[in-house]
Design a protein around this motif. Structure first.
Motif, PDB file in Angstrom:
ATOM      1  N   THR A  55      25.708 -32.611  -4.795  1.00  0.00           N
ATOM      2  CA  THR A  55      25.913 -31.257  -4.280  1.00  0.00           C
ATOM      3  C   THR A  55      24.781 -30.872  -3.343  1.00  0.00           C
ATOM      4  N   LYS A  56      25.055 -29.854  -2.544  1.00  0.00           N
ATOM      5  CA  LYS A  56      24.056 -29.349  -1.592  1.00  0.00           C
ATOM      6  C   LYS A  56      24.266 -27.854  -1.416  1.00  0.00           C
ATOM      7  N   ARG A  57      23.188 -27.116  -1.349  1.00  0.00           N
ATOM      8  CA  ARG A  57      23.230 -25.690  -1.004  1.00  0.00           C
ATOM      9  C   ARG A  57      23.333 -25.576   0.505  1.00  0.00           C
ATOM     10  N   GLY A  94      34.065 -20.678  -2.314  1.00  0.00           N
ATOM     11  CA  GLY A  94      32.720 -20.735  -1.758  1.00  0.00           C
ATOM     12  C   GLY A  94      32.115 -22.130  -1.711  1.00  0.00           C
ATOM     13  N   TRP A  95      32.939 -23.147  -1.929  1.00  0.00           N
ATOM     14  CA  TRP A  95      32.470 -24.529  -1.905  1.00  0.00           C
ATOM     15  C   TRP A  95      33.242 -25.347  -0.875  1.00  0.00           C
ATOM     16  N   LEU A  96      32.529 -26.248  -0.199  1.00  0.00           N
ATOM     17  CA  LEU A  96      33.140 -27.308   0.591  1.00  0.00           C
ATOM     18  C   LEU A  96      33.218 -28.522  -0.310  1.00  0.00           C
ATOM     19  N   HIS A  97      34.393 -29.104  -0.434  1.00  0.00           N
ATOM     20  CA  HIS A  97      34.562 -30.351  -1.180  1.00  0.00           C
ATOM     21  C   HIS A  97      34.928 -31.435  -0.167  1.00  0.00           C
ATOM     22  N   GLU A 143      21.981 -33.658  -3.611  1.00  0.00           N
ATOM     23  CA  GLU A 143      21.313 -34.084  -4.837  1.00  0.00           C
ATOM     24  C   GLU A 143      22.345 -34.584  -5.832  1.00  0.00           C
ATOM     25  N   VAL A 144      22.001 -35.663  -6.524  1.00  0.00           N
ATOM     26  CA  VAL A 144      22.885 -36.217  -7.543  1.00  0.00           C
ATOM     27  C   VAL A 144      22.897 -35.266  -8.747  1.00  0.00           C
ATOM     28  N   VAL A 145      24.109 -34.854  -9.153  1.00  0.00           N
ATOM     29  CA  VAL A 145      24.243 -33.983 -10.322  1.00  0.00           C
ATOM     30  C   VAL A 145      25.013 -34.648 -11.455  1.00  0.00           C
ATOM     31  N   ALA A 146      25.670 -35.793 -11.156  1.00  0.00           N
ATOM     32  CA  ALA A 146      26.384 -36.526 -12.200  1.00  0.00           C
ATOM     33  C   ALA A 146      26.481 -37.989 -11.805  1.00  0.00           C
ATOM     34  N   VAL A 147      26.382 -38.845 -12.809  1.00  0.00           N
ATOM     35  CA  VAL A 147      26.518 -40.282 -12.618  1.00  0.00           C
ATOM     36  C   VAL A 147      27.475 -40.784 -13.685  1.00  0.00           C
ATOM     37  N   ARG A 162      30.060 -30.297  -2.111  1.00  0.00           N
ATOM     38  CA  ARG A 162      30.063 -31.355  -3.124  1.00  0.00           C
ATOM     39  C   ARG A 162      30.839 -32.548  -2.603  1.00  0.00           C
ATOM     40  N   VAL A 163      30.495 -33.710  -3.158  1.00  0.00           N
ATOM     41  CA  VAL A 163      31.152 -34.952  -2.776  1.00  0.00           C
ATOM     42  C   VAL A 163      31.026 -35.937  -3.935  1.00  0.00           C
TER      43      VAL A 163
END
Length: 147
Positions: free
Chosen positions: A143-145, A67-70, A125-129, A107-108
């Motif tokens: 990530t993005k919905r 269910g995710w696009l990477h 949105e940034v979820v990790a740095v 996600r990217v």
């Protein structure tokens, strides 16, 4: 007693992957629910931007899974940047992932010298740095919905 070896071994790598997959399936209800469904398979997704001569002007490669696009790679020729091709590539990949593959999220990963602002400007949105990865740079996961 164990012996440690460091050579690259594709047979052992495949065996390791099977063992980890089985362990993860046992321990995760979410992964267990994926097994045997279309979402279980990782499927490549490519979008190409070609110029009038049919030469590569830009492109996006990625994959869909669970269910995710990477998004793995997104590049636009330097002379064509800021002209909208990058946005067109990303939007088309998101549309395909959502409408044809049932993805609800994308996600990217990108570095600070690449395109974190580009992705944020398109709703990510940034979820990790991760600072200093590689040394002297910062990696971002966004990530993005989609739904």
């Amino acid at each position: 007693m164990f012996r440690l070896e460091t050579e690259v071994d594709k047979t052992r790598q495949a065996q390791l992957g099977r063992h980890l997959r089985n362990t993860n399936t046992e321990r995760s209800p979410a992964l267990r629910a994926l097994r045997g469904t279309p979402a279980e398979k990782e499927v490549p997704l490519h979008v190409w931007g070609l110029n009038e001569e049919g030469l590569l002007a830009g492109g996006l490669t990625g994959r869909t899974w669970a269910g995710w696009l990477h998004v793995d790679l997104l590049w636009v020729d330097a002379g064509l940047r800021a002209g909208g091709l990058g946005t067109q590539l990303l939007v088309r990949a998101e549309e395909l992932a959502r409408s044809e593959r049932g993805c609800g999220f994308a996600r990217v990963e990108t570095w600070d010298f690449q395109a974190p602002g580009f992705y944020r400007g398109r709703g990510y949105e940034v979820v990790a740095v991760i600072p200093d990865y590689p040394p002297g740079a910062t990696e971002y996961t966004l990530t993005k919905r989609l739904a």
